[in-house]
Write a protein that holds these residues in place. Structure first.
Motif, PDB file in Angstrom:
ATOM      1  N   GLY A  95       0.816  -1.215   0.000  1.00 52.13           N
ATOM      2  CA  GLY A  95       0.000   0.000   0.000  1.00 52.13           C
ATOM      3  C   GLY A  95       0.849   1.263   0.000  1.00 52.13           C
ATOM      4  N   ALA A  96       2.132   1.141   0.294  1.00 50.85           N
ATOM      5  CA  ALA A  96       3.000   2.327   0.262  1.00 50.85           C
ATOM      6  C   ALA A  96       3.454   2.534  -1.182  1.00 50.85           C
ATOM      7  N   THR A  97       2.572   3.143  -1.971  1.00 48.89           N
ATOM      8  CA  THR A  97       2.848   3.248  -3.413  1.00 48.89           C
ATOM      9  C   THR A  97       3.694   4.466  -3.747  1.00 48.89           C
ATOM     10  N   ALA A  98       3.872   5.363  -2.782  1.00 50.85           N
ATOM     11  CA  ALA A  98       4.711   6.534  -3.025  1.00 50.85           C
ATOM     12  C   ALA A  98       5.366   6.942  -1.715  1.00 50.85           C
ATOM     13  N   ASP A  99       6.415   7.742  -1.788  1.00 51.51           N
ATOM     14  CA  ASP A  99       7.009   8.285  -0.568  1.00 51.51           C
ATOM     15  C   ASP A  99       5.962   9.152   0.128  1.00 51.51           C
ATOM     16  N   LYS A 100       5.974   9.136   1.438  1.00 53.21           N
ATOM     17  CA  LYS A 100       5.065  10.029   2.150  1.00 53.21           C
ATOM     18  C   LYS A 100       5.827  10.700   3.281  1.00 53.21           C
ATOM     19  N   LYS A 101       5.651  12.013   3.387  1.00 55.00           N
ATOM     20  CA  LYS A 101       6.303  12.748   4.468  1.00 55.00           C
ATOM     21  C   LYS A 101       5.612  12.465   5.784  1.00 55.00           C
ATOM     22  N   GLY A 102       6.399  12.299   6.831  1.00 57.28           N
ATOM     23  CA  GLY A 102       5.808  12.135   8.148  1.00 57.28           C
ATOM     24  C   GLY A 102       5.528  13.483   8.793  1.00 57.28           C
ATOM     25  N   LEU A 103       4.741  13.442   9.861  1.00 58.69           N
ATOM     26  CA  LEU A 103       4.366  14.694  10.519  1.00 58.69           C
ATOM     27  C   LEU A 103       5.583  15.424  11.090  1.00 58.69           C
ATOM     28  N   LEU A 104       6.605  14.668  11.507  1.00 58.59           N
ATOM     29  CA  LEU A 104       7.798  15.337  12.045  1.00 58.59           C
ATOM     30  C   LEU A 104       8.478  16.178  10.962  1.00 58.59           C
ATOM     31  N   GLU A 105       8.377  15.715   9.722  1.00 58.43           N
ATOM     32  CA  GLU A 105       8.980  16.467   8.622  1.00 58.43           C
ATOM     33  C   GLU A 105       8.087  17.651   8.244  1.00 58.43           C
ATOM     34  N   VAL A 106       6.794  17.401   8.227  1.00 56.60           N
ATOM     35  CA  VAL A 106       5.845  18.470   7.909  1.00 56.60           C
ATOM     36  C   VAL A 106       5.959  19.601   8.934  1.00 56.60           C
ATOM     37  N   ALA A 107       6.204  19.228  10.189  1.00 56.53           N
ATOM     38  CA  ALA A 107       6.247  20.222  11.275  1.00 56.53           C
ATOM     39  C   ALA A 107       7.613  20.879  11.405  1.00 56.53           C
ATOM     40  N   ASP A 108       8.529  20.582  10.485  1.00 55.73           N
ATOM     41  CA  ASP A 108       9.911  21.051  10.615  1.00 55.73           C
ATOM     42  C   ASP A 108       9.981  22.528  11.007  1.00 55.73           C
ATOM     43  N   GLY A 109      10.695  22.825  12.065  1.00 55.00           N
ATOM     44  CA  GLY A 109      10.831  24.204  12.534  1.00 55.00           C
ATOM     45  C   GLY A 109       9.691  24.650  13.431  1.00 55.00           C
ATOM     46  N   GLY A 110       8.663  23.828  13.547  1.00 55.14           N
ATOM     47  CA  GLY A 110       7.488  24.206  14.338  1.00 55.14           C
ATOM     48  C   GLY A 110       7.321  23.346  15.579  1.00 55.14           C
ATOM     49  N   SER A 111       6.066  23.118  15.960  1.00 54.95           N
ATOM     50  CA  SER A 111       5.770  22.350  17.172  1.00 54.95           C
ATOM     51  C   SER A 111       4.857  21.177  16.825  1.00 54.95           C
ATOM     52  N   VAL A 112       5.001  20.103  17.584  1.00 56.63           N
ATOM     53  CA  VAL A 112       4.090  18.971  17.433  1.00 56.63           C
ATOM     54  C   VAL A 112       3.393  18.729  18.763  1.00 56.63           C
ATOM     55  N   LEU A 113       2.071  18.627  18.692  1.00 56.88           N
ATOM     56  CA  LEU A 113       1.279  18.345  19.885  1.00 56.88           C
ATOM     57  C   LEU A 113       0.915  16.867  19.911  1.00 56.88           C
ATOM     58  N   PHE A 114       1.342  16.166  20.961  1.00 60.97           N
ATOM     59  CA  PHE A 114       0.926  14.782  21.175  1.00 60.97           C
ATOM     60  C   PHE A 114      -0.166  14.790  22.237  1.00 60.97           C
ATOM     61  N   ASP A 115      -1.407  14.641  21.786  1.00 61.86           N
ATOM     62  CA  ASP A 115      -2.523  14.640  22.729  1.00 61.86           C
ATOM     63  C   ASP A 115      -2.688  13.220  23.266  1.00 61.86           C
ATOM     64  N   GLU A 116      -3.038  13.095  24.545  1.00 66.26           N
ATOM     65  CA  GLU A 116      -3.202  11.791  25.201  1.00 66.26           C
ATOM     66  C   GLU A 116      -1.943  10.936  25.032  1.00 66.26           C
ATOM     67  N   ILE A 117      -0.816  11.511  25.412  1.00 66.20           N
ATOM     68  CA  ILE A 117       0.483  10.852  25.242  1.00 66.20           C
ATOM     69  C   ILE A 117       0.554   9.516  25.975  1.00 66.20           C
TER      70      ILE A 117
END
Ligand SMILES: Nc1ncnc2c1ncn2[C@@H]1O[C@H](COP(=O)(O)OP(=O)(O)OP(=O)(O)O)[C@@H](O)[C@H]1O
Ligand SMILES: [Mg+2]
Length: 334
Positions: A95-117
């Protein structure tokens, strides 16, 4: 609103408002920590404003103009979380038919919120810890590592010390996350805040529903101040919205408040069993009513129903009760 527009004694941080000492302490710590890159852990009961606090921290940081990505660890099946976070390379799995960016890459330079860690699987907690230590991560199926330039904001509505004691939250991860702990007190412990928030919410909902309202009757306010607010500010918000819609006079009256608030102790109304339906119908009904009781909190609902959370999620899907997309990334729900 800017801080200067607030009446004396009221303090604001982002969209949060308070008069109470305990909340001000949290605001003070948040203001000091926000501009730094320190990881922040926000702790509080349901509906205490944890997501608003997380947004405010991001907005008061040097990363304010970079992405703020939210992720609900309880809603994402753990098998999916890794590729959501780290991304994947083409062909990494079926099912991984193409490369996909992860959220850590999308958030580069910003913040990531982990709700219900505390709901993140232990295996994934190890991987997240590694990201924090090494400041890099590897997409699933990839060979090269990418740099992780993100600030972590984590939320939990269970006591993190207890979660560690139960073995639900890894102690080594917790030690990385707990540099700054912002603890949001329940609404019932915030002196003066009910009246403050009631008048704020009346203003908001009168405008939204085009009602002309001058405020609330004393008796009704007293009733609100007596209620224990298990659902905290979100519950108060709903009660006021409903009252604004129901009321016919210029002020909210006691009869505009729901039974649970007017008659303390009747919160646990017993419902009779509707006989003459299939077991499946009864199961669906039990799930819906339990979720109403827990105000949508699936962890609590699963506990009451005596099933594991993944089982509850499967049943929600089965009965078409699952909200559009389990990957909660984007604006907060309200
Ligand atoms: N101090 C506050 N002032 C104004 N509005 C608030 C305050 N705290 C919470 N709210 C409102 O209450 C609602 C719940 O807030 P939020 O979603 O941030 O809570 P939460 O702690 O993340 O809840 P949950 O644990 O259920 O996810 C939101 O609609 C928010 O706008
Ligand atoms: Mg929340």
């Amino acid at each position: 609103p800017g801080r200067s527009e607030l009446e004396p004694g009221v303090e604001g941080f982002g969209r949060l408002l308070t008069r109470s000492v305990a909340m001000r302490d949290a605001f003070r710590l948040a203001r000091a920590a926000a501009p730094t890159d320190a990881n922040v852990l926000i702790v509080g009961e349901n509906g205490t404003g944890k997501e608003l606090m997380a947004s405010a921290v991001h907005e008061h940081s040097a990363r304010a103009h970079a992405p703020f990505i939210r992720l609900n660890c309880a809603a994402i099946p753990s098998e999916l979380l890794e590729s959501e976070l780290f991304g994947h390379r083409r062909g990494a799995f079926t099912g991984a038919t193409a490369d996909k960016k992860g959220l850590l890459e999308v958030a580069d330079g910003g913040s990531v919120l982990f709700d219900e860690i505390a709901d993140m699987s232990l295996g994934m907690q190890v991987k997240l810890l590694r990201v924090l230590q090494e400041r890099e991560f590897r997409p699933v199926g990839g060979t090269a590592s990418l740099r992780a330039d993100v600030r972590l904001i984590c939320i939990t509505n269970v006591d993190p010390d207890e979660a560690v004691a139960r073995g639900q939250l890894r102690e080594d991860l917790f030690f990385r996350l707990n540099t700054i702990v912002l603890s949001l007190p329940p609404l019932r412990e915030r002196e003066g805040d009910i009246a403050l928030l009631v008048s704020r919410f009346i203003g908001i909902f009168a405008e939204r529903h085009r009602r002309i309202l001058t405020g609330i009757e004393q008796a009704a306010l007293r009733q609100l101040e007596r209620h224990p607010w298990p659902g905290n500010v979100r519950e108060l918000e709903h009660v006021i919205e409903r009252a604004v819609i129901l009321t016919t006079g210029p002020q909210i009256r006691v009869e505009d408040l729901p039974d649970t608030v007017r008659h303390p102790g009747t919160g646990l109304r017993t419902s009779s069993m509707p006989i003459g339906q299939s077991l499946e119908d009864l199961e669906r009904l039990a799930i819906v009513q339990t979720l109403e009781r827990t105000r949508g909190n699936k962890r609590a609902a699963a506990a009451i129903l005596g099933i594991h959370r993944p089982t509850l999620y499967n049943k929600l899907r089965k009965y078409g009760l699952w909200r559009a997309d389990p990957l909660i990334v984007g604006r907060e729900e309200s």
